[in-house]
Structure formats: C-alpha cells, structure tokens
Write a protein that holds these residues in place. Structure first.
Motif, mmCIF file in Angstrom:
data_model
loop_
_atom_site.group_PDB
_atom_site.id
_atom_site.type_symbol
_atom_site.label_atom_id
_atom_site.label_comp_id
_atom_site.label_asym_id
_atom_site.label_seq_id
_atom_site.Cartn_x
_atom_site.Cartn_y
_atom_site.Cartn_z
ATOM 1 N N ALA A 74 -5.529 3.283 -1.574
ATOM 2 C CA ALA A 74 -5.174 2.115 -0.762
ATOM 3 C C ALA A 74 -3.682 2.044 -0.478
ATOM 4 O O ALA A 74 -3.263 1.549 0.573
ATOM 5 N N ARG A 122 -1.686 4.800 -0.493
ATOM 6 C CA ARG A 122 -1.246 6.104 0.025
ATOM 7 C C ARG A 122 -0.253 6.796 -0.901
ATOM 8 O O ARG A 122 0.800 7.261 -0.488
ATOM 9 N N TYR A 177 -9.476 10.113 3.284
ATOM 10 C CA TYR A 177 -8.068 9.803 3.008
ATOM 11 C C TYR A 177 -7.145 10.856 3.634
ATOM 12 O O TYR A 177 -6.116 10.530 4.223
ATOM 13 N N GLU A 203 -13.820 0.498 13.034
ATOM 14 C CA GLU A 203 -13.262 1.836 13.259
ATOM 15 C C GLU A 203 -13.684 2.387 14.619
ATOM 16 O O GLU A 203 -12.869 2.962 15.354
ATOM 17 N N VAL A 225 -9.244 -2.755 -0.797
ATOM 18 C CA VAL A 225 -9.063 -1.499 -0.070
ATOM 19 C C VAL A 225 -9.056 -1.742 1.438
ATOM 20 O O VAL A 225 -8.201 -1.200 2.168
ATOM 21 N N LYS A 231 -5.757 -3.580 2.527
ATOM 22 C CA LYS A 231 -4.600 -2.694 2.556
ATOM 23 C C LYS A 231 -4.657 -1.743 3.762
ATOM 24 O O LYS A 231 -3.628 -1.441 4.379
ATOM 25 N N GLU A 232 -5.862 -1.283 4.100
ATOM 26 C CA GLU A 232 -6.009 -0.398 5.253
ATOM 27 C C GLU A 232 -5.694 -1.132 6.555
ATOM 28 O O GLU A 232 -4.981 -0.612 7.423
ATOM 29 N N TYR A 233 -6.207 -2.365 6.674
ATOM 30 C CA TYR A 233 -5.968 -3.126 7.901
ATOM 31 C C TYR A 233 -4.517 -3.586 8.019
ATOM 32 O O TYR A 233 -4.028 -3.791 9.139
ATOM 33 N N ARG A 273 -2.144 -1.705 7.614
ATOM 34 C CA ARG A 273 -1.493 -0.567 8.271
ATOM 35 C C ARG A 273 -1.964 -0.367 9.704
ATOM 36 O O ARG A 273 -1.159 -0.164 10.607
#
Length: 216
Positions: free
Chosen positions: A80, A82, A114, A170, A199, A202-204, A206
């Motif tokens: 999450a 990186r 990933y 996505e 998770v 944290k991805e969103y 970015r």
C-alpha cells in the motif's frame, strides 16, 4: 510501542481481577470463564477489529505497522505504501515460509499486480483457492489486455461488493471516465473495512484522489 503498552496494561488488569476473585472465593469456573472472556474481547479489539472491521485509515495503518513479524499481514502495509525494498524482502520471506503453490498464489498475484507484471499474475491465477480472488485477478488480466467488455462480464461472478466496485473503478479509469471511476471507487471504499479499506484508500490517494474526499 503503543500495542505493547496495551498488552501490559491488559495483563496487569486481568491479573488484579483474577486475584481479587480468588481472594473473595469466587467459583474457579467463574474465574476461568471471566479470564477467557476478557482475553477474547481483548483479542477482538486489538486484532480482529482493525484487521476486518475498522474504517479509520490511521488505526489500520498503526495495526499493520505493528505486524512486521507477521509477513502475511505486513505485506499489505508494504504494498500500500510502495516500499520497494521491503516488498522484495517480504516476498522472499513468504515464499520461504509457504512451499505449496496454492499457498503462494495469492501473494504472487498481488505482487504481480504491484509490479504490473501480468505474466506473473497469469501464472499464479490457476492456483488461487478462493473463487472470488481468482475471478478478481482474472478480471484484472482481461482489463489489462484491453478486454473491458469481457472484464465487466467476468466480474459479475464475484460476490464481494468491494471487489466488484474496485474493478469497475479500474476499468472506468482506463477508459478515461473519471467521474464514473470515482463513483465506483467510493462504493468500494464504503463497502470495505479493515485492511482492504486501508489498501484501497492508499491506492486511490495516488491514482484517484477525488475518491477519498469526504469518505470515512
């Protein structure tokens, strides 16, 4: 350190409680039952709740950061955030710990996503035990191959709402439909809890920051 303090405090209070009950001639069955129940409640609060139920990102992060000795959990924090070097190290630990292909598959698939290594994902997918997770990665493969229509149809077999919504986000993001992607991303956040919520959040942060605005 905070988790250690909570453990010490809990065991101290439990010791005092058991000692009090013993001195006052409470039934041994009641004493043992009380100790077991208190331990179970503490375990749920300290482990199960942040793992599967918590919605606050900071609390889940604190929990995951305390799990360095549990690579199967700590890997979520590493991916999450990186953390490239730690990602390689923790994958080596997991591959060393789990020898069977089925036990390794989900970790390999997640690591493939990933690193954006779809070949690794494709190799791992047949060995994934749980149908929802297998279909999740199969849908990702279809989406990455540009088969968005097939990807949409394939994800219909997935029972977990957060998975369906995350995949739709996505797909829409790849198609350039930002507003629709944000809508599905928020659905994914709202229907997820614990580690999965963390998770996704944290991805969103970015790739789709609009999705995390005003989302608890």
């Amino acid at each position: 350190m905070k988790h250690l303090w909570w453990k010490i405090s809990f065991y101290f209070v439990l010791f005092v409680l058991v000692l009090f009950m013993a001195i006052n001639d409470y039934s041994p069955v009641l004493i043992v039952g009380t100790a077991v129940m208190a331990t179970l409640i503490f375990f749920i609060i300290q482990f199960i709740y942040p793992l599967a139920l918590e919605k606050r990102v900071d609390r889940v992060e604190s929990f995951l950061r305390s799990q360095k000795n549990t690579p199967g959990l700590y890997i979520n924090y590493v991916f999450a955030n990186r953390l490239e070097d730690e990602a390689r190290t923790i994958m080596e630990q997991l591959m060393s710990k789990y020898k069977q292909a089925a036990a390794q598959a989900s970790y390999k698939a997640a690591y493939g996503v990933y690193r954006k290594d779809m070949t690794a994902v494709q190799e791992a997918v047949p060995y994934i035990r749980y149908s929802d997770y297998r279909a999740y990665y199969e849908t990702i493969l279809l989406s990455e191959d540009g088969e968005s229509a097939q990807a949409r149809k394939h994800l219909e077999s997935i029972k977990k709402p957060w998975m369906r919504s995350a995949l739709l986000a996505e797909i829409e993001l790849k198609a350039g439909c930002i507003e629709t992607a944000v809508k599905h991303a928020r659905e994914a956040l709202n229907s997820s809890r614990g580690v999965q919520h963390y998770v996704l959040h944290k991805e969103y942060e970015r790739i789709l920051p609009q999705a995390v605005e005003l989302v608890s």
